[in-house]
Design an enzyme around this catalytic site. Structure first.
Site, short mmCIF file in Angstrom:
data_model
loop_
_atom_site.label_atom_id
_atom_site.label_comp_id
_atom_site.label_asym_id
_atom_site.label_seq_id
_atom_site.Cartn_x
_atom_site.Cartn_y
_atom_site.Cartn_z
N ASP A 173 -7.46 -7.60 4.94
CA ASP A 173 -6.45 -8.51 4.37
C ASP A 173 -5.93 -9.47 5.45
OD1 ASP A 173 -6.89 -7.06 2.11
OD2 ASP A 173 -4.90 -6.19 1.98
N ASP A 187 2.46 -6.39 -8.11
CA ASP A 187 1.62 -5.19 -8.02
C ASP A 187 2.45 -3.92 -8.20
OD1 ASP A 187 -0.59 -6.72 -7.62
OD2 ASP A 187 -1.17 -5.83 -5.69
N HIS A 207 -2.84 -14.59 -3.73
CA HIS A 207 -1.65 -14.68 -2.88
C HIS A 207 -1.98 -14.97 -1.41
CE1 HIS A 207 -2.02 -10.10 -1.99
NE2 HIS A 207 -3.11 -10.52 -2.58
N ARG A 208 -3.05 -14.33 -0.92
CA ARG A 208 -3.34 -14.49 0.52
C ARG A 208 -3.89 -15.89 0.83
NH1 ARG A 208 -1.70 -9.87 2.20
NH2 ARG A 208 -2.19 -8.04 0.96
N GLU A 243 -9.16 -10.51 -4.82
CA GLU A 243 -8.48 -11.33 -5.83
C GLU A 243 -9.35 -12.49 -6.31
OE1 GLU A 243 -7.22 -9.47 -3.75
OE2 GLU A 243 -5.07 -9.16 -3.95
N ARG A 290 -13.33 -14.22 -1.74
CA ARG A 290 -12.57 -14.82 -0.64
C ARG A 290 -13.47 -15.49 0.40
NH1 ARG A 290 -7.86 -10.11 0.12
NH2 ARG A 290 -6.43 -11.05 -1.39
N ASN A 316 -3.65 -7.42 -11.61
CA ASN A 316 -4.75 -7.44 -10.66
C ASN A 316 -4.45 -6.51 -9.49
OD1 ASN A 316 -7.18 -8.10 -9.55
ND2 ASN A 316 -6.64 -10.21 -9.01
N SER A 321 0.83 -1.21 0.00
CA SER A 321 0.00 0.00 0.00
C SER A 321 0.86 1.26 0.00
CB SER A 321 -0.92 0.00 1.22
OG SER A 321 -1.82 -1.08 1.14
#
Ligand SMILES: O=C(O)C1=C[C@@H](OP(=O)(O)O)[C@@H](O)[C@H](O)C1
Ligand SMILES: C=C(OP(=O)(O)O)C(=O)O
Length: 429
Positions: free
Chosen positions: A316, A49, A389-390, A344, A347, A93, A23
């Site tokens: 997140d 990113d 990714h998470r 993404e 979730r 993304n 961020s």
């Protein structure tokens, strides 16, 4: 498809250095590019990113040079207007690239097209486009209305009226307006219509804008005003903090598998809301200590406690709590996370499906998830990661509960943390 088998390591301790905050990296790059003067950005994150933001800014005519092979970059600010007036940008993304660039480019009097991966074209942007249109922007949808890809054309901008924006789908729309509208040099008022989610990300935005010389007056979370005549001026140097969302996996690792696990790069002085993840972990019983620039977590003697919590402020890192809940002593409920559906992947649905594969009983609501751990976790579950990714990073925690787990497509961590699995493996077993 590549798969990664994580063998059980029920004890883990050690210290890791965090990669830079996503961020902060992308906001800083954009502000440094728009500012007057040269900015040294130190310890920029190296991930997909950020590569998308760097690539876009360079295409727009901004000179950005890496210092040797370090993660330090010198950005030559353009003083308010990108020199390139026609460009097609592909932004993968990366929400933190797509939304703020849309707003900045809408004011640039050029012809731009912005697109991303298929999933980006399913992530809403209509609330931001609506707000920019009130200011006079000419933005067209090239696919479905309300979603990327977008085409931007020159337009007469009048930011002098109150700009309303909805904040209940993503805070990134307000962030995008806040960062872009000072470019008009007019007095600007932005009014949030209805609820605002993910509020701490707005604090990051305001903090960084202030470092680049633009002050925003605010009335709570509802009204933001920027006095006329302010413009971005380089502060000379900005150091990117470690990523507090990335910290969550290691802190949870310490809380589950003995610890202590220490993360370096964020702490008490952080401007990222996700440091509050440590408070939630503490409520679960973990022992947490914090310095100015580090956080450490260890497991409680009696195991983790289940919680019923609203995690809207840390969407997140909240995913990490969902998987840590497998190690808790009862049913955990995570509330007010409807925004998970437009990130993404969906979730809420992905998390419910994959938690069930390891044996959990899961209730998925419109905006909540309720997780009851099984008596024993199912070994060798093959976890799908949905190019998220998470999902990949959180589910690695299952191995720390003494159960082997397979992560499908582990390379999807490249969005924010390309060497996540190597860093995790560097902790002492
Ligand atoms: O502004 C930011 O840097 C971010 C805001 C959050 O998104 P929402 O505001 O869409 O919840 C967060 O999920 C995202 O990873 C980063
Ligand atoms: C939601 C996320 O990303 P983005 O910045 O693309 O919105 C995330 O990193 O979890």
């Amino acid at each position: 498809m590549e798969q990664l088998l994580l063998s059980p390591s029920p004890r883990l301790s050690g210290t890791i250095r965090l990669p830079g905050s996503k961020s902060i990296s992308n906001r800083t790059l954009l502000l440094a590019a728009l500012a007057q003067g040269k900015t040294l950005v130190r310890e920029l994150l190296d991930s997909d990113d950020i590569r998308h933001m760097l690539g876009a800014l360079r295409l727009l005519g901004v000179t950005i040079e890496q210092v040797g092979d370090s993660r330090d970059f010198v950005v030559q600010g353009v003083g308010g207007a990108f020199p390139v007036k026609q460009a097609e940008l592909f932004l993968g993304n990366a929400g933190t690239a797509f939304r703020p660039l849309t707003a900045a480019l809408a004011l640039m009097q050029g012809e731009y097209q912005l697109s991303g991966v298929a999933r980006m074209h399913e992530r809403p942007i209509g609330d931001l486009v609506d707000a920019l249109r009130v200011a006079g922007a000419d933005i067209r949808y090239l696919g479905n209305a309300g979603f990327p890809p977008l085409a931007i054309a020159p337009a007469t901008i009048d930011a002098g009226r109150v700009i309303p924006v909805k904040g209940n789908v993503s805070s990134q729309f307000l962030t995008a307006l806040l960062m872009a509208l000072p470019l008009t040099s007019e007095a600007v008022t932005i009014e949030v219509v209805g609820e605002l989610i993910s509020k701490p990300y707005i604090e990051i935005t305001l903090n960084l804008m202030a470092r680049f010389g633009v002050k925003v007056e605010r009335q709570g979370w509802q009204r933001f005003t920027i006095a006329a005549g302010q413009s971005y001026l380089s502060p000379g140097e900005i150091h990117v903090e470690g990523d507090a969302s990335s910290a969550s996996y290691f802190l949870a690792a310490g809380a589950i598998a003995g610890g202590p696990v220490r993360v370096e790069g964020v702490g008490r002085d952080s401007i990222q809301g996700d440091v509050k993840f440590a408070d939630t972990l503490r409520e679960m019983g973990a022992t947490i200590s914090m310095g100015d620039n580090w956080i450490e977590a260890s497991a409680p003697a009696g195991g983790l406690k289940a919680l019923d919590v609203d995690l809207n402020h840390i969407p997140d890192a909240a995913m990490t709590i969902a998987v840590a809940a497998l190690a808790a002593d009862g049913t955990t409920t995570i509330r007010n996370v409807e925004s998970w559906r437009v990130k993404e992947t969906d979730r809420l649905s992905a998390m419910a499906t994959e938690l069930r594969k390891v044996g959990a009983t899961v209730e998925e609501g419109r905006d909540y998830i309720r997780i009851t751990p099984p008596a024993a976790l199912t070994p060798n579950a093959e976890i799908d990661t949905y190019d998220d990714h998470r999902m990949a990073m959180c589910f690695s925690l299952v191995a720390l509960m003494g159960t082997p787990v397979v992560i499908n497509d582990p390379k999807c961590v490249a969005k924010t943390f390309p060497d996540y699995f190597e860093v995790l493996a560097s902790l002492t077993r």
